[in-house]
Design a protein around this motif. Structure first.
Motif, PDB file in Angstrom:
ATOM      1  N   ASN A 290       0.833  -1.218  -0.015  1.00 31.39           N
ATOM      2  CA  ASN A 290      -0.133  -0.146   0.039  1.00 31.39           C
ATOM      3  C   ASN A 290       0.951   1.122  -0.175  1.00 31.39           C
ATOM      4  O   ASN A 290       0.554   2.279  -0.596  1.00 31.39           O
ATOM      5  CB  ASN A 290      -0.738   0.097   1.311  1.00 31.39           C
ATOM      6  CG  ASN A 290      -1.816  -1.071   1.246  1.00 31.39           C
ATOM      7  OD1 ASN A 290      -1.941  -2.080   0.421  1.00 31.39           O
ATOM      8  ND2 ASN A 290      -2.847  -0.976   2.317  1.00 31.39           N
ATOM      9  N   ILE A 291       2.214   0.999   0.728  1.00 33.67           N
ATOM     10  CA  ILE A 291       2.671   2.220   1.109  1.00 33.67           C
ATOM     11  C   ILE A 291       3.501   2.661  -0.370  1.00 33.67           C
ATOM     12  O   ILE A 291       3.962   3.829  -0.783  1.00 33.67           O
ATOM     13  CB  ILE A 291       3.574   1.994   2.176  1.00 33.67           C
ATOM     14  CG1 ILE A 291       3.038   2.199   3.380  1.00 33.67           C
ATOM     15  CG2 ILE A 291       4.702   3.514   2.263  1.00 33.67           C
ATOM     16  CD1 ILE A 291       3.715   1.972   4.822  1.00 33.67           C
TER      17      ILE A 291
ATOM     18  N   PRO B 121      -8.162   3.365  -0.445  1.00 34.11           N
ATOM     19  CA  PRO B 121      -7.742   2.386   0.438  1.00 34.11           C
ATOM     20  C   PRO B 121      -7.872   1.030  -0.343  1.00 34.11           C
ATOM     21  O   PRO B 121      -8.759   0.744  -1.165  1.00 34.11           O
ATOM     22  CB  PRO B 121      -8.229   2.476   1.506  1.00 34.11           C
ATOM     23  CG  PRO B 121      -9.694   3.256   1.258  1.00 34.11           C
ATOM     24  CD  PRO B 121      -9.313   4.018   0.283  1.00 34.11           C
ATOM     25  N   PRO B 122      -7.251  -0.239   0.128  1.00 30.55           N
ATOM     26  CA  PRO B 122      -7.316  -1.356  -0.475  1.00 30.55           C
ATOM     27  C   PRO B 122      -8.875  -2.008  -0.755  1.00 30.55           C
ATOM     28  O   PRO B 122      -9.630  -1.785   0.566  1.00 30.55           O
ATOM     29  CB  PRO B 122      -6.332  -2.268   0.195  1.00 30.55           C
ATOM     30  CG  PRO B 122      -6.335  -1.668   1.488  1.00 30.55           C
ATOM     31  CD  PRO B 122      -6.265  -0.215   1.398  1.00 30.55           C
ATOM     32  N   ALA B 123      -9.039  -2.577  -1.440  1.00 30.16           N
ATOM     33  CA  ALA B 123     -10.612  -3.184  -1.449  1.00 30.16           C
ATOM     34  C   ALA B 123     -10.730  -4.340  -0.704  1.00 30.16           C
ATOM     35  O   ALA B 123      -9.769  -4.880  -0.348  1.00 30.16           O
ATOM     36  CB  ALA B 123     -10.952  -3.772  -2.969  1.00 30.16           C
ATOM     37  N   ASP B 124     -11.915  -4.572  -0.302  1.00 29.14           N
ATOM     38  CA  ASP B 124     -11.998  -6.015   0.597  1.00 29.14           C
ATOM     39  C   ASP B 124     -12.208  -7.063  -0.249  1.00 29.14           C
ATOM     40  O   ASP B 124     -11.988  -8.352   0.233  1.00 29.14           O
ATOM     41  CB  ASP B 124     -13.398  -5.657   1.553  1.00 29.14           C
ATOM     42  CG  ASP B 124     -13.046  -4.750   2.482  1.00 29.14           C
ATOM     43  OD1 ASP B 124     -12.081  -4.436   3.098  1.00 29.14           O
ATOM     44  OD2 ASP B 124     -14.149  -3.862   3.039  1.00 29.14           O
ATOM     45  N   THR B 125     -12.750  -6.836  -1.426  1.00 27.60           N
ATOM     46  CA  THR B 125     -12.972  -8.099  -2.381  1.00 27.60           C
ATOM     47  C   THR B 125     -12.561  -7.874  -3.733  1.00 27.60           C
ATOM     48  O   THR B 125     -12.539  -6.693  -4.027  1.00 27.60           O
ATOM     49  CB  THR B 125     -14.623  -8.421  -2.406  1.00 27.60           C
ATOM     50  OG1 THR B 125     -15.233  -7.515  -3.086  1.00 27.60           O
ATOM     51  CG2 THR B 125     -15.281  -8.854  -1.217  1.00 27.60           C
TER      52      THR B 125
ATOM     53  N   ASN C  30      -2.624  -6.867  -4.810  1.00 26.51           N
ATOM     54  CA  ASN C  30      -4.266  -6.927  -5.572  1.00 26.51           C
ATOM     55  C   ASN C  30      -5.159  -6.270  -5.121  1.00 26.51           C
ATOM     56  O   ASN C  30      -6.168  -5.764  -5.894  1.00 26.51           O
ATOM     57  CB  ASN C  30      -4.576  -8.496  -5.707  1.00 26.51           C
ATOM     58  CG  ASN C  30      -3.399  -9.327  -6.343  1.00 26.51           C
ATOM     59  OD1 ASN C  30      -2.731  -8.929  -7.085  1.00 26.51           O
ATOM     60  ND2 ASN C  30      -3.380 -10.573  -5.970  1.00 26.51           N
ATOM     61  N   GLN C  31      -5.574  -6.071  -3.788  1.00 32.40           N
ATOM     62  CA  GLN C  31      -6.351  -5.448  -3.235  1.00 32.40           C
ATOM     63  C   GLN C  31      -6.238  -3.959  -3.677  1.00 32.40           C
ATOM     64  O   GLN C  31      -7.193  -3.231  -3.665  1.00 32.40           O
ATOM     65  CB  GLN C  31      -6.354  -5.469  -1.736  1.00 32.40           C
ATOM     66  CG  GLN C  31      -7.111  -6.988  -1.511  1.00 32.40           C
ATOM     67  CD  GLN C  31      -6.141  -7.916  -1.540  1.00 32.40           C
ATOM     68  OE1 GLN C  31      -4.715  -7.835  -1.528  1.00 32.40           O
ATOM     69  NE2 GLN C  31      -6.462  -9.492  -1.388  1.00 32.40           N
ATOM     70  N   MET C  32      -5.070  -3.592  -3.697  1.00 28.76           N
ATOM     71  CA  MET C  32      -4.789  -2.062  -4.179  1.00 28.76           C
ATOM     72  C   MET C  32      -4.913  -1.742  -5.595  1.00 28.76           C
ATOM     73  O   MET C  32      -5.724  -0.748  -5.975  1.00 28.76           O
ATOM     74  CB  MET C  32      -3.401  -1.690  -3.816  1.00 28.76           C
ATOM     75  CG  MET C  32      -3.111  -1.643  -2.215  1.00 28.76           C
ATOM     76  SD  MET C  32      -4.099  -0.043  -1.777  1.00 28.76           S
ATOM     77  CE  MET C  32      -3.226   1.410  -2.618  1.00 28.76           C
TER      78      MET C  32
ATOM     79  N   ASN D 173      -7.964   0.556  -7.313  1.00 27.95           N
ATOM     80  CA  ASN D 173      -7.274   1.947  -7.922  1.00 27.95           C
ATOM     81  C   ASN D 173      -7.179   1.666  -9.361  1.00 27.95           C
ATOM     82  O   ASN D 173      -6.408   2.358 -10.048  1.00 27.95           O
ATOM     83  CB  ASN D 173      -6.129   2.293  -7.119  1.00 27.95           C
ATOM     84  CG  ASN D 173      -6.322   2.760  -5.787  1.00 27.95           C
ATOM     85  OD1 ASN D 173      -6.758   3.861  -5.720  1.00 27.95           O
ATOM     86  ND2 ASN D 173      -5.930   1.871  -4.964  1.00 27.95           N
ATOM     87  N   ASP D 174      -7.703   0.883  -9.943  1.00 23.54           N
ATOM     88  CA  ASP D 174      -7.619   0.312 -11.401  1.00 23.54           C
ATOM     89  C   ASP D 174      -6.196   0.288 -11.758  1.00 23.54           C
ATOM     90  O   ASP D 174      -5.884   1.122 -12.796  1.00 23.54           O
ATOM     91  CB  ASP D 174      -8.540   1.423 -12.151  1.00 23.54           C
ATOM     92  CG  ASP D 174     -10.161   1.411 -11.793  1.00 23.54           C
ATOM     93  OD1 ASP D 174     -10.453   0.403 -10.955  1.00 23.54           O
ATOM     94  OD2 ASP D 174     -10.538   2.447 -11.955  1.00 23.54           O
TER      95      ASP D 174
END
Length: 364
Positions: free
Chosen positions: A205-206, A217-221, A289-291, A295-296
């Motif tokens: 993330n950073i 923020p990162p997605a949950d799914t 992958n969650q990020m 954020n496409d």
């Protein structure tokens, strides 16, 4: 009769297991084009993946906007001292030198980089000036020490990246690992396989926020499955130690509706899928992958694997000392024509091609 039925089911189950065991694995699919915007490409990696990060980033800076370097030395580090072999430099000056004075020879490396850019072997170094970098060294990392990583920051500043555009973190008591916020991962200060440590934050993330600015923020799914694809079609040399299969995560919106940037993620030694599967630890459980989903961004996970023959790469490291050209007295592992770099660039270019494969599930 019930006993006979049960026995028959057990025998059928055993037969099915035997059939599955001898069946050849399904071939990985061809990597599709997704119309990606590769003018906003970035790259990050750990350890040998961090050294390879600098190689890809500097060699192809025309398409790069930034990089994340976790426990890695500067570009060309194995060329630090002419009196040593490339391998000796790679395993001493570039990892855990006795003193900083015999660590990376940064002024020499900067001069070599300028020469390579002048010759056209890599993109112009002026491209680096407006990029953003994340650099990290753990306090408990004795594999690639802070004295080495200090020179990575100094190298990029010498090439024109403003200090204000570099986030260099040496504050965490981390071992040699990529960092997560997962309680099941290795304790923060240790250096232990699979080199994924819980230090209370998601380093991916950073890294991505430092490169691209303020992200969601990162997605949950996740909207898509992680894609296994045929990496072998991009390999045109005999000694790359690269695996036949690599991986990508492409959010659903990037498959059909939007031209998305690409982030290349490079695992470290002993972290490729050929070593740590079936856990999929690096390409599925490090937060990238969650990020990407939120954020496409398309995530590309090239893979390298151990090799005990030609080339000699027993720990499955990315090439930052020349093993991919074992017959050459002056191997090219660092320019745009280097075997591994050429293969990865071809994967990035494929992602930029127009959409070639859309399944019905991708559009649901």
């Amino acid at each position: 009769m019930k006993h006979f039925d049960r026995l028959l089911r057990l025998r059928l189950l055993s037969l099915l297991v035997l059939i599955l065991a001898v069946m050849p694995p399904a071939e990985a699919a061809r990597l599709p084009g997704f119309g990606a915007d590769i003018s906003k490409t970035s790259v990050s990696g750990l350890s040998s993946g961090a050294f390879m990060t600098s190689q890809i980033y500097v060699a192809f800076s025309d398409i790069m906007v930034g990089a994340g370097i976790v426990a890695g030395g500067p570009y060309l580090c194995a060329k630090s001292w002419a009196g040593n072999s490339l391998l000796t430099n790679a395993t001493t000056a570039c990892m855990n030198p006795l003193t900083p004075s015999v660590g990376p020879n940064t002024p020499h490396l900067v001069a070599l980089t300028r020469d390579l850019a002048s010759s056209g072997a890599i993109d112009p170094i002026e491209n680096l000036a407006d990029d953003h970098l994340y650099i990290f060294s753990g306090k408990s990392d004795t594999t690639v020490t802070t004295a080495v990583v200090d020179q990575t920051a100094a190298y990029y500043e010498a090439l024109g990246v403003p200090a204000s555009s570099i986030r260099y973190d040496t504050s965490v008591n981390a071992g040699h690992a990529i960092i997560t916020d997962e309680n099941d991962d290795t304790d923060c200060s240790k250096t232990k396989e699979p080199y994924v440590n819980d230090c209370g934050f998601e380093q991916s993330n950073i890294i991505l926020n430092q490169i691209y600015g303020s992200l969601n923020p990162p997605a949950d799914t996740l909207s898509s499955e992680i894609m296994a694809f045929d990496q072998s079609e991009f390999i045109d040399a005999a000694n790359t130690s690269m695996s036949d299969t690599a991986y990508a995560y492409v959010p659903a919106v990037c498959k059909t509706h939007r031209s998305c940037p690409v982030h290349v993620v490079l695992h470290g030694c002993e972290q490729g899928a050929a070593v740590i599967d079936p856990s999929n630890k690096y390409y599925a459980q490090t937060g990238y992958n969650q990020m990407a989903e939120a954020n496409d961004i398309i995530m590309l996970y090239p893979q390298v694997q151990p090799s005990n023959a030609a080339p000699v790469n027993p720990k499955g490291c990315w090439d930052f000392w020349g093993y991919s050209s074992p017959q050459s007295a002056d191997p090219d592992y660092f320019t745009q024509n280097a075997p591994q770099l050429r293969a990865i660039r071809s994967m990035i270019d494929r992602l930029a091609e127009p959409v070639t494969t859309i399944s019905s599930t991708d559009t649901e």
